[in-house]
Design an enzyme around this catalytic site. Structure first.
Site, PDB file in Angstrom:
ATOM      1  N   TYR A 159      85.240  32.056 -20.307  1.00  0.00           N
ATOM      2  CA  TYR A 159      85.725  32.877 -19.199  1.00  0.00           C
ATOM      3  C   TYR A 159      84.568  33.067 -18.227  1.00  0.00           C
ATOM      4  O   TYR A 159      83.479  33.480 -18.626  1.00  0.00           O
ATOM      5  CB  TYR A 159      86.200  34.238 -19.737  1.00  0.00           C
ATOM      6  CG  TYR A 159      86.633  35.223 -18.683  1.00  0.00           C
ATOM      7  CD1 TYR A 159      87.845  35.076 -18.018  1.00  0.00           C
ATOM      8  CD2 TYR A 159      85.831  36.313 -18.351  1.00  0.00           C
ATOM      9  CE1 TYR A 159      88.247  35.983 -17.055  1.00  0.00           C
ATOM     10  CE2 TYR A 159      86.231  37.224 -17.395  1.00  0.00           C
ATOM     11  CZ  TYR A 159      87.442  37.061 -16.750  1.00  0.00           C
ATOM     12  OH  TYR A 159      87.834  37.974 -15.795  1.00  0.00           O
ATOM     13  N   ASP A 179      76.621  29.837 -17.484  1.00  0.00           N
ATOM     14  CA  ASP A 179      77.110  31.183 -17.257  1.00  0.00           C
ATOM     15  C   ASP A 179      76.465  32.083 -18.306  1.00  0.00           C
ATOM     16  O   ASP A 179      76.891  32.131 -19.457  1.00  0.00           O
ATOM     17  CB  ASP A 179      78.642  31.206 -17.385  1.00  0.00           C
ATOM     18  CG  ASP A 179      79.202  32.607 -17.178  1.00  0.00           C
ATOM     19  OD1 ASP A 179      78.422  33.581 -17.240  1.00  0.00           O
ATOM     20  OD2 ASP A 179      80.422  32.737 -16.981  1.00  0.00           O
ATOM     21  N   LYS A 237      75.810  41.727 -15.903  1.00  0.00           N
ATOM     22  CA  LYS A 237      75.705  42.707 -16.992  1.00  0.00           C
ATOM     23  C   LYS A 237      74.302  43.302 -17.151  1.00  0.00           C
ATOM     24  O   LYS A 237      73.956  44.228 -16.439  1.00  0.00           O
ATOM     25  CB  LYS A 237      76.239  42.092 -18.283  1.00  0.00           C
ATOM     26  CG  LYS A 237      77.730  41.685 -18.132  1.00  0.00           C
ATOM     27  CD  LYS A 237      78.399  41.433 -19.436  1.00  0.00           C
ATOM     28  CE  LYS A 237      79.778  40.819 -19.294  1.00  0.00           C
ATOM     29  NZ  LYS A 237      80.868  41.756 -19.115  1.00  0.00           N
TER      30      LYS A 237
END
Ligand code: HOZ
Length: 427
Positions: free
Chosen positions: A142, A237, A270
């Protein structure tokens, strides 16, 4: 005082599903989402005053635990100076310098506000820099909810059983090729057929959106070779893994076993924002200079490099860069996974777990899944019962089997022991 149920009913009247991000709705596990009133250290308290040991950590950012004094002070000071200027600040430079210092191969980065935005911009940059359109992604990974990446994706899309979103026209994803994670034969075949048309391959090096699944070292090594041979850019990612599995991210973990290993573009989020909306993408100077105002690839944002978010991220990075931080975090995470594994073994329940740095995952299965369909084949009903067994005992795991878990520096040995005891009782 409102109960969680009362708040959920009220929320559903004004917010779709009662939540602003689908996985929070507890649909996968059933029951009522906890409405969080406050957090401190390793703990959350819900609207009813119930305390939970928190293994979500805001889905990864809270690596220091909640309300770390140095971070809180930095945020309060920055907020007093101004919330947003829409103009450059010295703190953006400091944060960019700090991120670059820890990740070899990064020469420039651009700050944005969310992982979705960073991944979307990285794809545009890869396409602009190569002049090619096609991209490869992997099933169960994702990369946020940009259209081109919302195909056979993990996280909430796995939870709700529609891995490709409605509202994404086929023409928009005609250049997206989806392969099975860790499947070398599919990778070879895709490069043989499309190698010269590929702008990039985007991968979660340790996937955290189909629980916790590592790309194998031979798979990663071959992926790097194929990208280099065909002039496609390898995009990591690291929104979840960056500054979470190690100070240098997952790329540093692979570089330990694959000499000279580096991705071409890295995406972060994050942890680098410490809990504030902040993300980034970065690469070599050559590639990054394709971006506006220098180059033809456009990308922008009113809140990009926000002064409060950058203060939060910078204060967080200063703490996690202290000697011994990751060793202690990794040891505590490992003790959690080992404790859960022993509890399951004693209960006669098939269980496997894995972790790296402060990120972990586990499955009710006989062996660690290597790809999405193997994750889907693990025992979901048992996971759901286990989730509720722990929740009732004050332990807060992600409310879906498809999500990784996170330990923070604020989790004590006592917290881990209490979690393992709760797991024994639940199992
Ligand atoms: N996409 C996130 C989990 N992989 C969920 C984010 C959230 O609900 O806050």
């Amino acid at each position: 005082m409102s109960t969680n149920q009362e708040l959920f009913e009220r929320a559903q009247r004004v917010i779709p599903g009662g939540v602003n991000s689908p996985v929070r709705a507890f649909r996968a596990v059933g029951g009522t989402p906890r409405f969080i009133a406050r957090a401190q250290g390793a703990y959350l308290w819900d609207a009813e005053g119930q305390r939970y040991i928190d293994y979500i950590g805001s889905w990864g950012p809270m690596i220091l635990g909640h309300g770390h004094p140095a971070v809180l002070e930095a945020v309060q000071r920055a907020a007093a100076e101004g919330f947003s200027f829409g103009a450059p600040t010295e703190r953006e430079i400091e944060l960019a310098e700090a991120i670059i210092a820890f990740v070899p191969g990064l020469e420039q980065i651009r700050l944005v506000s969310s992982g979705t935005e960073a991944a979307m911009s990285a794809i545009r940059l890869a396409r602009g820099a190569t002049g090619r359109a096609k991209l490869i992604k992997f099933e169960g990974c994702y990369h946020g909810h940009a259209d081109a990446l919302l195909v056979k994706a993990g996280s909430g899309l796995a939870t709700f059983g529609h891995p490709t979103s409605a509202g994404v026209p086929p023409e928009v994803v005609q250049h997206t090729i989806v392969l099975e994670y860790n499947n070398l034969a599919q990778l070879e075949a895709a490069f043989a057929e499309h190698g010269r048309e590929l702008a990039c391959v985007m991968i979660e090096p340790i996937a955290g959106n189909m629980n916790f699944v590592r790309a194998s070292v031979p798979f990663m090594q071959r992926l790097r070779e194929l990208c280099t041979a065909h002039g496609a850019l390898l995009v990591f990612d690291e929104v979840m893994t960056g500054f979470r599995v190690a100070l240098g991210g997952a790329q540093s973990v692979y570089a330990k076993v694959i000499p000279g290993f580096r991705p071409d573009i890295s995406v972060f989020g994050k942890v680098i924002g410490g809990g504030m909306p902040l993300a980034a993408f970065g690469s070599s100077r050559d590639i990054m200079q394709q971006l506006a105002p220098l180059g033809p690839v456009y990308q922008a944002g009113t809140l990009s490099g926000n002064p409060v978010a950058t203060a939060c991220g910078l204060a967080t990075l200063r703490e996690i860069a202290k000697p011994g931080f990751y060793e202690a975090l990794a040891a505590r995470t490992r003790s959690l996974v080992d404790g859960l594994t022993a509890a399951a073994r004693d209960a006669g329940v098939p269980f496997v777990g894995d972790c790296e740095g402060g990120m972990f995952g586990f499955f009710f299965a006989g062996s660690l899944p290597q790809h999405y369909s193997a994750v889907m084949a693990t025992d979901k009903e048992r996971f759901n019962r286990f989730f509720h067994g722990l929740l009732a005992r004050g332990v807060y795991l992600a409310p879906a089997l498809y999500e990784a878990g996170f330990v923070s520096a604020a989790h004590s040995d006592d917290d881990i022991a209490a979690t393992v005891a709760a797991a024994r009782a639940a199992l």
